[in-house]
Design an enzyme around this catalytic site. Structure first.
Site, mmCIF file in Angstrom:
data_model
loop_
_atom_site.group_PDB
_atom_site.id
_atom_site.type_symbol
_atom_site.label_atom_id
_atom_site.label_comp_id
_atom_site.label_asym_id
_atom_site.label_seq_id
_atom_site.Cartn_x
_atom_site.Cartn_y
_atom_site.Cartn_z
ATOM 1 C CD GLU A 515 43.303 -3.369 -23.768
ATOM 2 O OE1 GLU A 515 42.310 -3.416 -23.365
ATOM 3 O OE2 GLU A 515 44.478 -2.694 -23.669
ATOM 4 C CG HIS A 518 41.394 -3.025 -19.151
ATOM 5 N ND1 HIS A 518 41.564 -2.395 -17.980
ATOM 6 C CD2 HIS A 518 42.174 -2.389 -20.221
ATOM 7 C CE1 HIS A 518 42.426 -1.578 -17.977
ATOM 8 N NE2 HIS A 518 42.869 -1.335 -19.477
#
Length: 693
Positions: A515, A518
């Site tokens: 994450e 990202h």
């Protein structure tokens, strides 16, 4: 004679029965744990949910001939009459090896040749421990063979551990790590419901234990080991916890099991307990039987740790991400790049960037760790040490995770953005929660300065394809692509946020790395880039190859970044929206005698940096000065405003705080979130992209 023989066989039979009983106890040591002990070690609340594990006892030695003469271990020699810190130990799993079965002569001879030393006290030492596994009817049994241990390492803080566990031989080379925690220590806050405070939540900084008791961080990049090592405050033995590879976890056994039974030791769990007794309050409590505690001591035989093997189902999770705005807006703003912005000299990314992570532990995570603030701190520092290890594998760009602080939620209302989006008893709508989290943090100005905020929850995460659809479970993480340092001013929402699921046992380390990837501009392998970021994307890297930015992490590639992810990091970090990551969290900026902020206005500072004007002129500029970038449509945080810059009526920026002139500087950590602004973006739900299965 017959009586003597009978007595001999009877004694042997008693010893054998005792040995078998202890073996059985050792093989099921978790069945004799209280619920609190289960939660502390295995992060489960029922004996049936305990994963496979090995009992482990650690030993560290140095060969006497290699010990530096200046090392304090010399004073712990047999001649000095002082007792060394550590003793020769062994490792067991499933079965118990009685001390009488050891070769006493070999033990005595080994004791003459080697000397126990303090691994934490000698940063130049090299430690080697060899665990060998053999089969037994109770499972695998591990015995320890002493090896020659030398102080041959030339690098401070390097320690070696050779171990064989679960059929794998590992040679760990552990290097001491710096940088994850700031020089002034790790700040921890507790969040409580308080209707009199902004947003109904009160934040209170907590005083925690000193760094010496907390321990030191170590990593082995090749084997994927990230460990926190400290000394036990009472008996001085090493206490180790952390992750090894993608599926092994080492945890200390609770003191309540390793310490001899005491008359005042009480437990609430009825398993293996004596009859209920009464105290002055009249409430019934349970006391562990002294015989049971003694049997535990014998079965553990001094073991202080367990190595846990995580279920593969807990390792492989899906991940979702969201785009920050529709594609056509990104294209339009790229076409609007002004000649002034185009001609402005671009600032290149530094050799090392430092994402500062604000860690938010929700109430379910607080309960998962038994409400123990110290243990929560240790766990999540070890957790992010594991995340940092994944980024250490990048040789360029070099990314070093830093913890801006930890917020521990003492009630469900302390994270209203999660609570408002509950689905049933144990799940949250991840997309809606991420949106609410961003909006909450946009308004919240009492938190420390950070680049990325990550909420960690034990709750199950789910996704809705459309607003009224069923919420499908299986997601373990959610974040915005390229959201690091970004704020959407029109929607009043911080985009530098992520939510990840962690059920204990460091199950969320890879998800967190994914994450954060990202947020730093990487998409899933096999996917094109969002138009507002541009760049190489990841279409040339196959999803099936199973790198970190895939959900198919079944091989050693699951620890590594694909070439496409590396290129995406380069592209994002060299873009205009990543400059807030450039500053080191450990910079010690002393107050200059002449305050430059009195000489240059905020707009003038932005004109020099960006050729434009300042976006904000309030207390936020003391943490980050946001200047409008005509080329991208964002407000870009280049650096904090200069010392002495105005930040409100009669107030100025001093040491990162907006204070009244001549006011005493009292740290309150009230700086606002670093952020960027992009106008005219569209609502979040129009731009959600799901991960591939």
């Amino acid at each position: 004679m017959e009586s003597s023989v009978a007595t001999h066989w009877l004694s042997a039979f008693v010893i054998l029965c005792s040995f078998i009983t202890t073996q059985s106890l050792n093989n099921k040591i978790h069945e004799h744990m209280t619920i609190d002990e289960l939660r502390n070690v295995f992060h489960v609340e029922h004996h049936s949910r305990v994963p496979e594990y090995h009992l482990v006892q650690l030993t560290h030695h140095l060969a006497r001939r290699n010990i530096p003469t200046s090392h304090p271990a010399n004073s712990n020699s047999a001649d000095s009459g002082k007792t060394p810190h550590l003793k020769t130990e062994k490792v067991t799993k499933g079965g118990y090896k009685a001390p009488s079965l050891l070769n006493d002569e070999m033990f005595v001879e080994a004791k003459k040749r080697i000397e126990d030393v303090d691994i934490m006290g000698d940063p130049n030492s090299t430690v080697s421990v060899d665990f060998k596994v053999q089969s037994s009817e109770f499972g695998d049994s591990e015995s320890l063979s002493d090896k020659e241990h030398s102080a041959e390492s030339q690098e401070d803080g390097v320690h070696k551990i050779d171990l064989e566990a679960f059929g794998r031989q590992l040679k760990l080379v552990l290097k001491k790590q710096e940088g994850l925690i700031k020089k002034d220590g790790l700040k921890v806050w507790k969040a409580l419901k308080n209707e009199t405070q902004p947003h109904g939540v009160d934040y209170e900084e907590m005083i925690t234990e000193d760094d010496e008791e907390f321990g030191d961080l170590y990593q082995d990049e090749e084997n994927g080991a990230a460990l926190l090592i400290r000394r036990h405050p009472k008996h001085g033995k090493l206490v180790v916890e952390g992750s090894i590879g993608h599926d092994l976890v080492i945890r200390p056994i609770p003191d309540t099991m390793t310490s001899p039974a005491q008359d005042d030791e009480m437990f609430m769990d009825p398993s293996s307990m004596a009859d209920m007794v009464s105290i002055d309050t009249g409430l019934p409590i349970m006391k562990r039987k002294k015989e049971e505690q003694d049997r535990l001591q014998e079965a553990l035989n001094g073991a202080q740790h367990v190595i846990i093997k995580r279920d593969p189902a807990e390792v492989d999770h899906m991940s979702d991400y969201a785009f920050m705005e529709p594609d056509h807006i990104g294209k339009r703003y790229r076409r609007k790049r002004s000649a002034e912005a185009h001609n402005r000299q671009k600032r290149e990314a530094p050799y090392v960037i430092y994402p500062e992570i604000l860690v938010i532990v929700d109430y379910d995570g607080y309960r998962l760790h038994g409400g123990d603030n110290v243990q929560i701190k240790r766990y999540f520092v070890s957790f992010w040490n594991g995340v940092d290890l994944r980024y250490k594998l990048l040789k360029g760009p070099r990314i070093r995770i830093s913890i801006a602080g930890i917020i521990i939620s003492r009630g469900r209302d302390a994270t209203p953005y999660l609570e408002r989006n509950r689905v049933g008893r144990d799940a949250i709508d991840s997309a809606a929660a991420l949106t609410d989290m961003g909006k909450y943090l946009f308004r919240e100005r009492r938190l420390p300065v950070y680049d990325i905020a990550v909420a960690i929850t034990k709750l199950d995460m789910c996704r809705r394809q459309y607003a009224n659809d069923a919420c499908n479970r299986g997601t373990a993480g959610f974040a915005y692509v390229g959201g690091a340092c970004v704020v959407n001013k029109r929607l009043e929402k911080v985009n530098s946020v992520a939510i990840i699921e962690d059920t204990g046992g460091f199950s969320g380390i890879i998800v967190a790395a994914h994450e954060v990837g990202h947020l730093l501009g990487a998409v899933h392998d096999g996917s094109p880039p969002p138009s507002y970021l541009g760049g190489p994307g990841a279409e040339k890297c196959r999803w099936e190859d199973g790198f970190i930015m895939s959900d198919l992490r079944h091989t050693e590639k699951g620890f590594r970044w694909s070439p496409c992810s590396v290129q995406s990091f380069h592209h994002f970090l060299n873009g205009d929206t990543a400059t807030c990551l450039y500053n080191s969290p450990h910079e010690d900026d002393s107050l200059p005698r002449v305050l430059p902020g009195r000489l240059l206005t905020l707009d003038a500072q932005c004109r020099k940096d960006r050729g434009t004007s300042a976006c904000f002129k309030d207390e936020r500029v003391c943490a980050q000065l946001f200047c409008f970038d005509a080329g991208s449509g964002y407000c870009v945080a280049y650096r904090p405003a200069a010392e002495g810059s105005p930040c409100g009526d009669g107030q100025y920026c001093i040491n990162g705080q907006c204070i009244t002139e001549h006011e005493n500087i009292i740290p309150d950590y009230s700086q606002h979130t670093p952020s960027y602004v992009r106008p005219e973006t569209s609502p979040f739900y129009a731009n959600i992209t799901s991960s591939r299965h």
